[in-house]
Scaffold this motif. Sequence first.
Motif, PDB file in Angstrom:
ATOM      1  N   TYR A  60      -3.400  -6.586  17.068  1.00 46.79           N
ATOM      2  CA  TYR A  60      -4.309  -6.811  15.943  1.00 46.79           C
ATOM      3  C   TYR A  60      -3.509  -7.215  14.709  1.00 46.79           C
ATOM      4  CZ  TYR A  60      -7.641  -5.828  12.185  1.00 46.79           C
ATOM      5  OH  TYR A  60      -8.444  -5.931  11.073  1.00 46.79           O
ATOM      6  N   TYR A  64      -3.473 -10.483  12.424  1.00 47.43           N
ATOM      7  CA  TYR A  64      -3.741 -10.378  10.991  1.00 47.43           C
ATOM      8  C   TYR A  64      -2.703 -11.158  10.184  1.00 47.43           C
ATOM      9  CZ  TYR A  64      -5.068  -8.227   6.547  1.00 47.43           C
ATOM     10  OH  TYR A  64      -5.486  -8.018   5.264  1.00 47.43           O
ATOM     11  N   GLY A  93     -18.398  -8.963  16.689  1.00 48.22           N
ATOM     12  CA  GLY A  93     -17.673  -8.301  15.610  1.00 48.22           C
ATOM     13  C   GLY A  93     -16.712  -7.243  16.124  1.00 48.22           C
ATOM     14  N   ALA A  94     -16.605  -6.162  15.371  1.00 41.09           N
ATOM     15  CA  ALA A  94     -15.655  -5.096  15.694  1.00 41.09           C
ATOM     16  C   ALA A  94     -15.961  -4.428  17.039  1.00 41.09           C
ATOM     17  CB  ALA A  94     -15.630  -4.054  14.577  1.00 41.09           C
ATOM     18  N   ARG A 117      -9.681 -11.133  10.710  1.00 39.64           N
ATOM     19  CA  ARG A 117      -9.694 -10.061   9.715  1.00 39.64           C
ATOM     20  C   ARG A 117     -10.961  -9.205   9.742  1.00 39.64           C
ATOM     21  NH1 ARG A 117      -5.230 -11.936   8.139  1.00 39.64           N
ATOM     22  NH2 ARG A 117      -4.442 -13.048   6.407  1.00 39.64           N
ATOM     23  N   LEU A 118     -11.323  -8.782  10.949  1.00 36.15           N
ATOM     24  CA  LEU A 118     -12.446  -7.874  11.054  1.00 36.15           C
ATOM     25  C   LEU A 118     -12.031  -6.492  10.568  1.00 36.15           C
ATOM     26  CD1 LEU A 118     -13.409 -10.259  12.852  1.00 36.15           C
ATOM     27  CD2 LEU A 118     -14.792  -8.560  13.999  1.00 36.15           C
ATOM     28  N   ASN A 119     -12.995  -5.691  10.229  1.00 34.16           N
ATOM     29  CA  ASN A 119     -12.781  -4.364   9.643  1.00 34.16           C
ATOM     30  C   ASN A 119     -11.815  -3.541  10.488  1.00 34.16           C
ATOM     31  OD1 ASN A 119     -13.514  -1.398   9.467  1.00 34.16           O
ATOM     32  ND2 ASN A 119     -14.610  -2.220   7.692  1.00 34.16           N
ATOM     33  N   PHE A 120     -10.637  -3.246   9.921  1.00 34.28           N
ATOM     34  CA  PHE A 120      -9.601  -2.548  10.684  1.00 34.28           C
ATOM     35  C   PHE A 120     -10.021  -1.151  11.140  1.00 34.28           C
ATOM     36  CE2 PHE A 120      -5.997   0.350  10.958  1.00 34.28           C
ATOM     37  CZ  PHE A 120      -5.329  -0.217  12.031  1.00 34.28           C
ATOM     38  N   PRO A 121     -10.556  -0.290  10.256  1.00 30.26           N
ATOM     39  CA  PRO A 121     -10.920   1.050  10.747  1.00 30.26           C
ATOM     40  C   PRO A 121     -11.915   1.019  11.914  1.00 30.26           C
ATOM     41  CG  PRO A 121     -10.894   1.049   8.354  1.00 30.26           C
ATOM     42  CD  PRO A 121     -10.747  -0.388   8.797  1.00 30.26           C
ATOM     43  N   LYS A 122     -12.916   0.158  11.820  1.00 34.91           N
ATOM     44  CA  LYS A 122     -13.879   0.049  12.930  1.00 34.91           C
ATOM     45  C   LYS A 122     -13.196  -0.444  14.197  1.00 34.91           C
ATOM     46  CE  LYS A 122     -18.239  -0.808  10.578  1.00 34.91           C
ATOM     47  NZ  LYS A 122     -19.337  -1.786  10.379  1.00 34.91           N
ATOM     48  N   CYS A 123     -12.386  -1.486  14.060  1.00 33.15           N
ATOM     49  CA  CYS A 123     -11.685  -2.028  15.230  1.00 33.15           C
ATOM     50  C   CYS A 123     -10.785  -0.973  15.853  1.00 33.15           C
ATOM     51  CB  CYS A 123     -10.859  -3.250  14.839  1.00 33.15           C
ATOM     52  SG  CYS A 123     -11.839  -4.713  14.471  1.00 33.15           S
TER      53      CYS A 123
END
Length: 153
Positions: A60, A64, A93-94, A117-123
């Motif tokens: 990831y 990024y 998405g995530a 650059r999808l939401n890191f915490p969710k991913c």
Amino acid sequence: MEFLQEWGYIGLFIGTFLAATIIPFSSEILVTGILVAGGDYFATFAVSTAGNWLGGLTSYYLGYLGKWEWIEKWLKISKEKLERQQHRIERYGALLAFCCWFPFVGDIFALGLGFYRLNFPKCAIYMLIGKAARFGLWIAAYGYFGDKITNLL
């Protein structure tokens, strides 16, 4: 891969980490090797999940960074291949991070999630759940069929 098995849980961690990043091989082989050698089920689950999850997060992060020279050199993923995954990433998405354990495309998904650059915490959370489910099911299957596997060896 035998030398990784000889290293026990450290080898398992390194192997599952690398399997989620730059070296294409099956983590299940290492997990099975540790279990056949008498490894603890929970420790094997925890170590393999952590190693593979951190390897996926590394992919990831490389996505990024978005440096094509690195991606193509170290991960052997072309720009075109990642661009082909864009529609799936935009659609799911995530949630696509659940599927980062899939053979062949999982590493591309992890890289793409970072690249776009999808939401890191969710991913990170979804990836952890997916990888934990993968190793949990594999270890449970070994627990059920393990005697048969061991007798074959």
